[in-house]
Design an enzyme around this catalytic site. Structure first.
Site, short mmCIF file in Angstrom:
data_model
loop_
_atom_site.label_atom_id
_atom_site.label_comp_id
_atom_site.label_asym_id
_atom_site.label_seq_id
_atom_site.Cartn_x
_atom_site.Cartn_y
_atom_site.Cartn_z
NE ARG A 236 -2.19 -8.13 -30.18
CZ ARG A 236 -1.75 -7.38 -29.16
NH1 ARG A 236 -1.42 -7.96 -28.00
NH2 ARG A 236 -1.63 -6.07 -29.30
CE LYS A 261 1.42 -6.30 -33.46
NZ LYS A 261 0.23 -5.91 -34.25
CG HIS A 326 -8.06 -9.61 -33.79
ND1 HIS A 326 -7.03 -10.03 -32.97
CD2 HIS A 326 -7.93 -8.27 -33.89
CE1 HIS A 326 -6.31 -8.99 -32.61
NE2 HIS A 326 -6.84 -7.91 -33.15
NE ARG A 329 -6.37 -7.13 -29.49
CZ ARG A 329 -5.56 -6.77 -28.50
NH1 ARG A 329 -5.63 -7.41 -27.34
NH2 ARG A 329 -4.71 -5.78 -28.64
CG HIS A 352 -3.78 -1.08 -28.44
ND1 HIS A 352 -5.08 -0.64 -28.60
CD2 HIS A 352 -3.72 -2.27 -29.12
CE1 HIS A 352 -5.76 -1.50 -29.33
NE2 HIS A 352 -4.97 -2.49 -29.65
CE1 TYR A 361 -11.58 -2.18 -31.17
CE2 TYR A 361 -9.74 -1.21 -29.96
CZ TYR A 361 -10.27 -2.23 -30.72
OH TYR A 361 -9.49 -3.31 -31.05
#
Length: 379
Positions: A236, A261, A326, A329, A352, A361
């Site tokens: 990120r 995150k 982004h 990524r 994640h 994805y």
């Protein structure tokens, strides 16, 4: 001079850009622009207009005005108001909210400090303060003396739904008010308030050839290294800009991502090519603390990185809409999947929390789709 007590002058105009209705920001000086843009990730750069803009659907006028006022901006939006036709004005029933009472404003400041202590992100705090201020002003208008589920429902109906604000904004309002209720130690249940689901859009993904052409079109060493790092590590932008020199573990071939995150540390990939580029970059710029430093040794700004990408995309002749930092990524994750990498490893590399997030994805991977046999071909 702190941002909170600074004085800036901004003029807002409205126009359509890439098929979207936007507010464009005109700054009095370049210094004002640089200081403010770094604090507002929602501001995007238009290479065509040579101005920063924000999408109306992501930031209603009253929210944008409230956020800018909180950092000491004088906002001239007279031109925006004058462009509204009588028909447009009649579509929404404008709810005129009173100024926030001094006592409630002080309470809001305490709420902000409480969220800072809870280590909520800067963007979340700014959003929650903005929507909570509106809710408190609504309570003043209605002469309500307490916070409860009924008043949240009424605010949701009278202010958000009646004025046709976005689903994303509606959810932000409810989340912000719930957080304020937690701060005030007020307990209420919002089960009866229906929360609309945001539309699930697939991410924009670049091909490997497009990524290469973007990097080849990036001539500045710092910009090229930053963009290459975002792609090669699936980072990120906030993670890359807060990365320190010591986070590059060249012996193990890994990048250490600190306090990402969800406040989780993780390791991600460090390619041989990016290591060569990093060494060349380090010799030229000699960063002290942060890997990518701006003025006075502070982290490089998000807006400068975004502008560098957009210029490289333009030079590379890529016309695919919606490319952001982004996107690099997203492209990293998709290309790993297409190379046969187990999705559980991709989840770890991206940081994640849930595999469901990473599964998106599989919907944008060309190889995965190509390997599915069409039933018509078997008839």
């Amino acid at each position: 001079m702190s941002m909170r007590h600074a004085s800036f002058h901004i003029k807002l105009t409205t126009a359509s850009y890439k098929g979207h209705s936007c507010y464009f920001l005109h700054f009095d000086s370049m210094n004002d622009q640089n200081m403010l843009v770094s604090a507002f990730p929602s501001f995007k750069w238009s290479t065509h207009h040579k101005l920063y803009y924000v999408l109306k659907k992501h930031k209603p006028l009253h929210v944008l005005f409230s956020e800018l006022r909180r950092v000491g901006c004088y906002v001239d939006y007279s031109e925006v108001i004058s462009k509204r036709t009588p028909v447009q004005a009649a579509v929404k029933k404008v709810l005129h909210l009173p100024e926030l009472a001094l006592k409630k404003a002080k309470k809001l400041d305490q709420f902000e400090r409480w969220m800072l202590e809870k280590r909520l992100s800067k963007n979340t705090i700014t959003t929650y303060i903005g929507v909570t201020a509106l809710f408190l002003r609504y309570l003043q208008l209605k002469r309500a003396t307490e916070i409860n589920a009924l008043w949240v429902q009424r605010f949701n109906h009278d202010y958000v739904i009646q004025q046709n604000y976005s689903i994303s904004y509606q959810n932000q309002c409810i989340n912000g008010i719930k957080k304020y209720a937690e701060f005030c130690e007020v307990d209420f249940v919002l089960d009866s308030l229906e929360r609309p689901q945001k539309p699930k859009k697939l991410p924009i993904v670049l091909t490997k050839e497009e990524v290469k052409s973007i990097l080849d079109a990036t001539h500045n060493t710092k910009h090229k290294t930053l963009l290459a790092l975002l792609y090669s590590g699936g980072l990120r932008i906030g993670e890359a800009l807060t990365m320190q020199v010591t986070d590059v573990d060249s012996k193990r071939g890994l990048l250490f991502v600190r306090s990402a995150k969800g406040r989780k540390d993780r390791y991600t990939l460090l390619s041989t090519k990016i290591l060569i580029l990093l060494r060349h970059y380090y010799k030229q710029y000699q960063p002290k603390t942060y890997l990518f430093e701006g003025r006075n040794g502070m982290p490089y700004s998000n807006s400068s990185a975004r502008e560098a990408l957009l210029k490289s995309v333009q030079r590379a002749g890529i016309t695919k809409p919606g490319i952001t930092l982004h996107t690099l990524r997203h492209s990293f994750a998709t290309h790993l999947l297409e190379n046969g990498t187990d999705i559980r490893y991709i989840q770890e590399l991206l940081g994640h929390k849930s595999p469901k997030t990473t599964m998106i994805y599989t919907h944008v991977s060309n190889d995965c789709l190509k390997n599915i046999k069409n039933p018509l071909d078997e008839l």
